[in-house]
Write a protein that holds these residues in place. Sequence first.
Motif, PDB file in Angstrom:
ATOM      1  N   LEU A 197       0.832  -1.198   0.000  1.00  0.00           N
ATOM      2  CA  LEU A 197       0.000   0.000   0.000  1.00  0.00           C
ATOM      3  C   LEU A 197       0.869   1.252   0.000  1.00  0.00           C
ATOM      4  N   PRO A 198       0.459   2.269  -0.750  1.00  0.00           N
ATOM      5  CA  PRO A 198       1.238   3.522  -0.759  1.00  0.00           C
ATOM      6  C   PRO A 198       1.228   4.181   0.607  1.00  0.00           C
ATOM      7  N   LYS A 199       2.344   4.786   0.970  1.00  0.00           N
ATOM      8  CA  LYS A 199       2.452   5.402   2.289  1.00  0.00           C
ATOM      9  C   LYS A 199       1.739   6.743   2.371  1.00  0.00           C
ATOM     10  N   LYS A 200       1.384   7.275   1.222  1.00  0.00           N
ATOM     11  CA  LYS A 200       0.620   8.520   1.180  1.00  0.00           C
ATOM     12  C   LYS A 200      -0.732   8.254   0.510  1.00  0.00           C
ATOM     13  N   GLY A 201      -1.793   8.747   1.135  1.00  0.00           N
ATOM     14  CA  GLY A 201      -3.117   8.637   0.535  1.00  0.00           C
ATOM     15  C   GLY A 201      -3.859   7.359   0.866  1.00  0.00           C
ATOM     16  N   ALA A 202      -3.230   6.449   1.608  1.00  0.00           N
ATOM     17  CA  ALA A 202      -3.896   5.190   1.953  1.00  0.00           C
ATOM     18  C   ALA A 202      -3.733   4.910   3.451  1.00  0.00           C
ATOM     19  N   TRP A 203      -3.770   5.960   4.250  1.00  0.00           N
ATOM     20  CA  TRP A 203      -3.498   5.814   5.673  1.00  0.00           C
ATOM     21  C   TRP A 203      -4.532   4.930   6.370  1.00  0.00           C
ATOM     22  N   LEU A 204      -5.813   5.008   5.932  1.00  0.00           N
ATOM     23  CA  LEU A 204      -6.845   4.201   6.573  1.00  0.00           C
ATOM     24  C   LEU A 204      -6.641   2.721   6.262  1.00  0.00           C
ATOM     25  N   ASP A 205      -6.389   2.401   4.999  1.00  0.00           N
ATOM     26  CA  ASP A 205      -6.120   1.017   4.619  1.00  0.00           C
ATOM     27  C   ASP A 205      -4.882   0.487   5.333  1.00  0.00           C
ATOM     28  N   ARG A 206      -3.845   1.320   5.424  1.00  0.00           N
ATOM     29  CA  ARG A 206      -2.614   0.888   6.092  1.00  0.00           C
ATOM     30  C   ARG A 206      -2.867   0.630   7.584  1.00  0.00           C
ATOM     31  N   ALA A 207      -3.690   1.458   8.196  1.00  0.00           N
ATOM     32  CA  ALA A 207      -4.001   1.262   9.615  1.00  0.00           C
ATOM     33  C   ALA A 207      -4.744  -0.054   9.828  1.00  0.00           C
ATOM     34  N   PHE A 208      -5.733  -0.324   8.946  1.00  0.00           N
ATOM     35  CA  PHE A 208      -6.485  -1.564   9.043  1.00  0.00           C
ATOM     36  C   PHE A 208      -5.571  -2.764   8.871  1.00  0.00           C
ATOM     37  N   TYR A 209      -4.764  -2.761   7.821  1.00  0.00           N
ATOM     38  CA  TYR A 209      -3.913  -3.912   7.531  1.00  0.00           C
ATOM     39  C   TYR A 209      -2.791  -4.067   8.552  1.00  0.00           C
ATOM     40  N   TYR A 210      -2.324  -2.976   9.102  1.00  0.00           N
ATOM     41  CA  TYR A 210      -1.293  -3.060  10.143  1.00  0.00           C
ATOM     42  C   TYR A 210      -1.852  -3.794  11.361  1.00  0.00           C
ATOM     43  N   ASN A 211      -3.054  -3.405  11.777  1.00  0.00           N
ATOM     44  CA  ASN A 211      -3.663  -4.058  12.931  1.00  0.00           C
ATOM     45  C   ASN A 211      -4.047  -5.494  12.619  1.00  0.00           C
ATOM     46  N   TYR A 212      -4.548  -5.724  11.407  1.00  0.00           N
ATOM     47  CA  TYR A 212      -5.011  -7.061  11.054  1.00  0.00           C
ATOM     48  C   TYR A 212      -3.837  -8.035  10.917  1.00  0.00           C
ATOM     49  N   GLN A 213      -2.726  -7.578  10.359  1.00  0.00           N
ATOM     50  CA  GLN A 213      -1.559  -8.456  10.243  1.00  0.00           C
ATOM     51  C   GLN A 213      -1.075  -8.880  11.627  1.00  0.00           C
ATOM     52  N   ASN A 214      -1.107  -7.961  12.582  1.00  0.00           N
ATOM     53  CA  ASN A 214      -0.689  -8.284  13.946  1.00  0.00           C
ATOM     54  C   ASN A 214      -1.692  -9.211  14.638  1.00  0.00           C
ATOM     55  N   TYR A 215      -2.960  -9.041  14.297  1.00  0.00           N
ATOM     56  CA  TYR A 215      -4.013  -9.939  14.800  1.00  0.00           C
ATOM     57  C   TYR A 215      -3.726 -11.365  14.322  1.00  0.00           C
ATOM     58  N   CYS A 216      -3.413 -11.506  13.025  1.00  0.00           N
ATOM     59  CA  CYS A 216      -3.077 -12.823  12.471  1.00  0.00           C
ATOM     60  C   CYS A 216      -1.798 -13.375  13.104  1.00  0.00           C
ATOM     61  N   LYS A 217      -0.834 -12.506  13.320  1.00  0.00           N
ATOM     62  CA  LYS A 217       0.439 -12.929  13.898  1.00  0.00           C
ATOM     63  C   LYS A 217       0.238 -13.478  15.304  1.00  0.00           C
ATOM     64  N   SER A 218      -0.615 -12.839  16.084  1.00  0.00           N
ATOM     65  CA  SER A 218      -0.854 -13.302  17.450  1.00  0.00           C
ATOM     66  C   SER A 218      -1.529 -14.672  17.444  1.00  0.00           C
ATOM     67  N   GLN A 219      -2.422 -14.915  16.488  1.00  0.00           N
ATOM     68  CA  GLN A 219      -3.067 -16.219  16.368  1.00  0.00           C
ATOM     69  C   GLN A 219      -2.049 -17.297  16.007  1.00  0.00           C
ATOM     70  N   GLU A 220      -1.183 -16.984  15.067  1.00  0.00           N
ATOM     71  CA  GLU A 220      -0.181 -17.959  14.622  1.00  0.00           C
ATOM     72  C   GLU A 220       0.843 -18.257  15.711  1.00  0.00           C
ATOM     73  N   LYS A 221       1.204 -17.241  16.469  1.00  0.00           N
ATOM     74  CA  LYS A 221       2.210 -17.414  17.516  1.00  0.00           C
ATOM     75  C   LYS A 221       1.726 -18.368  18.600  1.00  0.00           C
ATOM     76  N   ARG A 222       0.422 -18.384  18.832  1.00  0.00           N
ATOM     77  CA  ARG A 222      -0.134 -19.232  19.889  1.00  0.00           C
ATOM     78  C   ARG A 222      -0.455 -20.658  19.423  1.00  0.00           C
ATOM     79  N   THR A 223      -0.272 -20.936  18.130  1.00  0.00           N
ATOM     80  CA  THR A 223      -0.644 -22.248  17.595  1.00  0.00           C
ATOM     81  C   THR A 223       0.516 -22.889  16.830  1.00  0.00           C
ATOM     82  N   PRO A 224       1.664 -23.108  17.481  1.00  0.00           N
ATOM     83  CA  PRO A 224       2.839 -23.619  16.761  1.00  0.00           C
ATOM     84  C   PRO A 224       2.649 -25.001  16.149  1.00  0.00           C
TER      85      PRO A 224
END
Length: 320
Positions: A197-224
Amino acid sequence: MEKNTEKRTFGELLQLSMKSEDTEEWIDVYFTRPIGLVFALFWNKLGVHPNAITILSIFLGVGAGVMFYHTDLVSNLFGVVLLMLANFCDSTDGQMARITGKKTRIGRMLDGFAGDLWFFSIYFALCLRLMPQPIPFTDVAWGGWIWPVGLLAGIFCHSPQASLADYYRQIHLLFLLGREGSELDSYASQHEIYESLPKKGAWLDRAFYYNYQNYCKSQEKRTPVFQAFYARLKQVYGTIEQVPQELKDEFRAGSLPLMPITNILSFNARAVSLYVFCLLNIPWAFFLMDLVVFNSLYHYMHGRHEALCGTLAEKWMKTE
């Protein structure tokens, strides 16, 4: 592309709007989903997008939190009604997306964000409500001590409980219905989207995907164990559709008994306990449910699922 809904009966649309019989809770099947479908058909005729309904649910859920701050019966009943309406909206947007085909990744992330806001406002309000009230069996007010309790119950219990319950449902749907029937995502795929995602003009999408990627990461970390099992499956068979049906059936048989627990850790049981304890004016018991009852179920569910994946990996992967 929007699906044709006019030629289908209500019962057919209800079945179409559900994820699967395996993962639906009885209270949703016979109460929430039928009401949600009525709302979905109404909003669809008006041309309202599912994401707009999700945003409406945020206002209703936060409003419920405000009502639960008060100790009087009328305010708490209003809180119950508002949270039920928020849940109907949550059901409506998902059902509407499934019957019309208006499913988006942003919609799924927004849906999770909405639920987080509901319960953040509720936990915050309950802490404020409890501050002047006495600690059970004492004459000492909770005061500031209720905040660590609320933080522990909300952030360190409720949040991981709900996220892992959602993860296990999506895994179950993947083995049951294939990739098209599941919303299982990975940190790697979401991080790739975030970085693209472009760093300019897509701040809302970047915020969503930043949080969602970390949400997925936390799920994966707990299920080795599951991660190793799933990685090996993809390495051997390629896609879930190519996995032997016998293996998928065996996974479903082991995962199915955990689906009621995933539902308990999601909304209905948690909401009912909230309603009861607030109406009885003992909201501290709601925190106790998170810390003891739901947490025990969470650890049991996690242990059983990891053991299932380990058993299947040993049985199916060692000879490949």
